[in-house]
Design a protein around this motif. Sequence first.
Motif, PDB file in Angstrom:
ATOM      1  N   ASN A 112       0.803  -1.048   0.020  1.00 14.36           N
ATOM      2  CA  ASN A 112      -0.068  -0.073   0.049  1.00 14.36           C
ATOM      3  C   ASN A 112       0.859   1.518  -0.157  1.00 14.36           C
ATOM      4  OD1 ASN A 112      -3.130  -0.668   0.292  1.00 14.36           O
ATOM      5  ND2 ASN A 112      -2.280  -2.103   1.556  1.00 14.36           N
ATOM      6  N   LEU A 113       1.908   1.265   0.641  1.00 16.47           N
ATOM      7  CA  LEU A 113       2.999   2.283   0.533  1.00 16.47           C
ATOM      8  C   LEU A 113       3.427   2.531  -0.803  1.00 16.47           C
ATOM      9  CD1 LEU A 113       5.377   1.917   3.505  1.00 16.47           C
ATOM     10  CD2 LEU A 113       3.460   3.565   3.444  1.00 16.47           C
ATOM     11  N   ALA A 114       3.702   1.690  -1.508  1.00 17.50           N
ATOM     12  CA  ALA A 114       3.964   1.819  -2.958  1.00 17.50           C
ATOM     13  C   ALA A 114       3.126   2.010  -3.873  1.00 17.50           C
ATOM     14  CB  ALA A 114       4.669   0.383  -3.436  1.00 17.50           C
ATOM     15  N   ALA A 115       1.796   1.530  -3.733  1.00 15.09           N
ATOM     16  CA  ALA A 115       0.427   1.984  -4.631  1.00 15.09           C
ATOM     17  C   ALA A 115       0.459   3.560  -4.236  1.00 15.09           C
ATOM     18  CB  ALA A 115      -0.546   0.900  -4.245  1.00 15.09           C
ATOM     19  N   ALA A 116       0.225   3.677  -2.968  1.00 16.18           N
ATOM     20  CA  ALA A 116       0.066   5.183  -2.731  1.00 16.18           C
ATOM     21  C   ALA A 116       0.841   6.303  -3.406  1.00 16.18           C
ATOM     22  CB  ALA A 116       0.216   5.423  -1.141  1.00 16.18           C
ATOM     23  N   LEU A 117       2.090   5.949  -3.081  1.00 16.89           N
ATOM     24  CA  LEU A 117       3.301   6.657  -3.880  1.00 16.89           C
ATOM     25  C   LEU A 117       2.962   6.852  -5.502  1.00 16.89           C
ATOM     26  CD1 LEU A 117       6.501   5.655  -1.886  1.00 16.89           C
ATOM     27  CD2 LEU A 117       5.227   7.785  -1.820  1.00 16.89           C
ATOM     28  N   ALA A 118       2.816   5.679  -6.001  1.00 15.03           N
ATOM     29  CA  ALA A 118       2.599   5.443  -7.377  1.00 15.03           C
ATOM     30  C   ALA A 118       1.241   6.378  -7.763  1.00 15.03           C
ATOM     31  CB  ALA A 118       2.296   4.145  -7.909  1.00 15.03           C
ATOM     32  N   ALA A 323      -4.864   6.317   6.456  1.00 17.04           N
ATOM     33  CA  ALA A 323      -3.512   6.273   7.426  1.00 17.04           C
ATOM     34  C   ALA A 323      -2.473   5.852   6.383  1.00 17.04           C
ATOM     35  CB  ALA A 323      -3.868   5.412   8.306  1.00 17.04           C
ATOM     36  N   LEU A 324      -2.635   4.913   5.512  1.00 21.07           N
ATOM     37  CA  LEU A 324      -1.408   4.287   4.676  1.00 21.07           C
ATOM     38  C   LEU A 324      -0.879   5.570   3.661  1.00 21.07           C
ATOM     39  CD1 LEU A 324      -2.872   0.849   4.116  1.00 21.07           C
ATOM     40  CD2 LEU A 324      -0.771   1.333   5.307  1.00 21.07           C
ATOM     41  N   THR A 325      -2.179   6.223   3.101  1.00 17.76           N
ATOM     42  CA  THR A 325      -1.680   7.356   2.119  1.00 17.76           C
ATOM     43  C   THR A 325      -0.823   8.282   3.032  1.00 17.76           C
ATOM     44  OG1 THR A 325      -3.454   6.994   0.718  1.00 17.76           O
ATOM     45  CG2 THR A 325      -2.659   9.080   0.716  1.00 17.76           C
ATOM     46  N   GLY A 326      -1.169   8.774   4.210  1.00 25.81           N
ATOM     47  CA  GLY A 326      -0.548   9.670   4.930  1.00 25.81           C
ATOM     48  C   GLY A 326       0.775   9.162   5.280  1.00 25.81           C
ATOM     49  N   ALA A 327       0.892   8.053   5.703  1.00 27.14           N
ATOM     50  CA  ALA A 327       2.321   7.429   5.904  1.00 27.14           C
ATOM     51  C   ALA A 327       3.181   7.538   4.700  1.00 27.14           C
ATOM     52  CB  ALA A 327       2.054   5.937   6.425  1.00 27.14           C
ATOM     53  N   ALA A 328       2.600   7.153   3.675  1.00 24.88           N
ATOM     54  CA  ALA A 328       3.499   7.230   2.404  1.00 24.88           C
ATOM     55  C   ALA A 328       3.802   8.760   2.074  1.00 24.88           C
ATOM     56  CB  ALA A 328       2.621   6.612   1.246  1.00 24.88           C
ATOM     57  N   ARG A 329       3.224   9.605   2.439  1.00 25.74           N
ATOM     58  CA  ARG A 329       3.471  10.993   1.871  1.00 25.74           C
ATOM     59  C   ARG A 329       4.325  11.525   3.022  1.00 25.74           C
ATOM     60  NH1 ARG A 329      -2.825  12.830   0.424  1.00 25.74           N
ATOM     61  NH2 ARG A 329      -2.569  12.264  -1.871  1.00 25.74           N
TER      62      ARG A 329
END
Length: 350
Positions: A112-118, A323-329
Amino acid sequence: MRDAVLKALGTVQDPELHRDLVSLGMIERVEVGEGGAAQVKVNLTTPACPLKDQIERDVRAAVLGVPGIREVTVTFGAMVRSSGQPALPGVKHVLLVGSGKGGVGKSSVAVNLAAALARDGARVGLLDADVYGPSVAHMLGQDAARVTANAERKMQPIEAHGLRFLSMANLAPAGQALVWRGPMLHSAIGQFLKDAAWGDLDYLVVDLPPGTGDVQLSLTQTVQITGAVIVTTPQDVALIDAARAVDMFRKASVPVLGVIENMSYFVAPDTGLTYDLFGRGGAQKLGGLPLLGEVPLDLDARRDADAGIPTVLAHPDSAAAQALTGAARTLAGRVSVQALSQLPDQLPVV
């Protein structure tokens, strides 16, 4: 007038780097037209910039404070910068996602970190280095895909959900156990990194196996690592092992960029009550490391993983996805701070 606008922009600081946008080279273009209409293009340090809205507000306020400027249009680009020599040809940053023990949802977090960054616009690769228990292919809905070779006889990463990935699950027969010792693991990791056609990537996210074993050692000896993320659950039994993972990275001179507390809490869908099933806030005990996010237990996230769609894409408005999107950013921001801390005092404006 353009010089006056540039001078005003020199007072606007990046909220994380605490340097002005002009000296950081983040002002890509400034134009002033008739009637006092200004156009400013800001080149962010990452497409996943967590403070983009604040930067836009500050730029607008500074430019509109210039006498004669009546309106301002702010547009954005992004350019991820490496700390120096790229980690791999075309790869700017290698980010490790690890845990001290299994069962904390590390692979789900990595996907999910990878997908959010992409999704935010970065060029992202994902390496499933959990050779004994590869699960990334399943979480991306690509169990049946096979890794092929390109014309240069390099492994061609599989593409899914806007990112490129490699996993042992797409090389070995389904269900086959890999009984490998250290030298074979070291060779496999080297091939995944250097004999694969990753292309140009801003971030290569690596899902590590649990613990502090051969794969982790091989990675730190094979390629320049930008930093690591520790995934843990809140209870002490997980934190004990997470602390060991932190110690391992420090001994290997790998910066630990932060901690993600997974399964941090659970909100009952029928009553709305919040339950701290494994306690809460335990990640804050890990030596004062930055907390990148608290991710709740979520039924949709589990279903999405089984369905092969990252939950940040399938249910982007859910608490877990947010939460995962925020963590990625936040992670992308910390990578930028680390990379740009080595810049010269002044960069040019185009």
